[in-house]
Write a protein that holds these residues in place. Structure first.
Motif, short mmCIF file in Angstrom:
data_model
loop_
_atom_site.label_atom_id
_atom_site.label_comp_id
_atom_site.label_asym_id
_atom_site.label_seq_id
_atom_site.Cartn_x
_atom_site.Cartn_y
_atom_site.Cartn_z
N GLU A 170 27.52 106.06 111.85
CA GLU A 170 28.02 104.84 112.49
C GLU A 170 27.72 104.77 113.98
OE1 GLU A 170 31.49 103.17 109.68
OE2 GLU A 170 32.18 104.70 111.10
N LYS A 171 27.74 105.93 114.66
CA LYS A 171 27.53 105.92 116.11
C LYS A 171 26.08 106.08 116.52
CE LYS A 171 32.14 107.75 117.23
NZ LYS A 171 32.90 108.88 117.83
N SER A 176 26.94 100.64 109.35
CA SER A 176 28.38 100.46 109.20
C SER A 176 28.77 100.74 107.75
CB SER A 176 28.79 99.04 109.59
OG SER A 176 30.18 98.87 109.47
N ARG A 178 31.24 100.43 104.70
CA ARG A 178 32.21 99.39 104.35
C ARG A 178 33.28 99.87 103.37
NH1 ARG A 178 29.84 94.56 100.99
NH2 ARG A 178 30.00 96.15 99.36
N LEU A 214 27.37 100.80 102.31
CA LEU A 214 27.19 100.22 103.64
C LEU A 214 27.62 98.75 103.62
CD1 LEU A 214 23.68 101.72 104.46
CD2 LEU A 214 25.88 102.45 105.41
N ASP A 215 27.67 98.16 104.82
CA ASP A 215 28.06 96.76 104.95
C ASP A 215 27.16 95.82 104.16
OD1 ASP A 215 30.40 96.38 106.23
OD2 ASP A 215 29.58 96.10 108.23
#
Length: 242
Positions: A170-171, A176, A178, A214-215
């Motif tokens: 994520e960083k 992202s 989910r 993931l998103d």
């Protein structure tokens, strides 16, 4: 603690009395309890009765026996709510503990038929196979095996997976996470799992299998974790439907 006129079995009264002392903090984790002989003399009951109570408390995870040393209060179990998606590292830090990982394997392998279906990818495509012992304050909590498509996180390294993979994704990878689907089962430790988790073969463990997304809906990871039953418990918050 013991009422010999009570209809409750004496071993059960002793068991509940010791359990209450642990739960109230009168007996602390790591503290040695009196011997079977001492308990039998204190309450004027048989050693067989004491042994039955102690055996039940050991089986329930309240006490642990150490050969040649005695019987001790077990370490407090870490409680993990099955609500919200967090990483192991985030969970441990939230409890004031230091997370860690001992990386056993960090490999790139071709995706099997089953893995390719779970990760929605071509069979034979490269996936990371990561096997780690998850630690809290240096103590083994879980044995974790995870698979992540190399195409999604092409720059993963052994050094990175010694920390939090979710945090890196994520960083640093700009992705992202989910959601996830988890399945939790009761099981017993096999020989290899017992050796790595420092428990007896056949000891109770919690088996967790998870697939995270993931998103954009792509599957990110398939993971199987074997948690020590004496140090970890999961809680579920439920509401009755209308």
């Amino acid at each position: 603690m013991i009422n010999k006129h009570s209809p409750l079995p004496i071993y059960y009264q002793l068991e509940q009395g010791i359990k209450e002392m642990i739960e109230k903090g009168q007996l602390q984790p790591g503290e040695m309890i009196p011997s079977e002989r001492e308990l039998a003399e204190t309450y004027d009951i048989s050693r067989m009765t004491v042994r039955q109570a102690i055996n039940n408390l050991v089986n329930d995870g309240y006490l642990v026996r150490k050969r040649g040393k005695g019987t001790f209060v077990a370490a407090t179990k870490i409680e993990q709510p099955l609500k919200g998606l967090t990483s192991f590292s985030e969970d441990m830090r939230a409890r004031g503990m230091v997370p860690g990982a001992e990386v056993l394997d960090f490999l790139i392998v071709p995706a099997s038929t089953a893995l390719s279906q779970l990760l929605d990818m071509r069979e034979g495509a490269d996936v990371y196979e990561i096997r780690r012992i998850r630690l809290a304050d240096g103590l083994p909590m879980a044995l974790e095996t995870s698979y992540i498509p190399c195409s999604i996180v092409p720059n993963l390294t052994r050094e990175i997976v010694s920390g939090s993979v979710y945090e890196f994704i994520e960083k640093n990878a700009g992705l992202s996470i989910r959601s996830a689907v988890q399945v939790l089962e009761a099981s017993v430790a096999r020989k290899m799992e017992a050796e790595l988790l420092q428990i007896k073969e056949g000891a109770p463990v919690l088996l967790l299998q998870r697939r995270s997304y993931l998103d954009d809906g792509r599957p990110l990871e398939v993971v199987k974790s074997v948690y020590r039953g004496d140090r970890y418990k999961f809680t579920i918050e439920m509401e009755r439907g209308k």
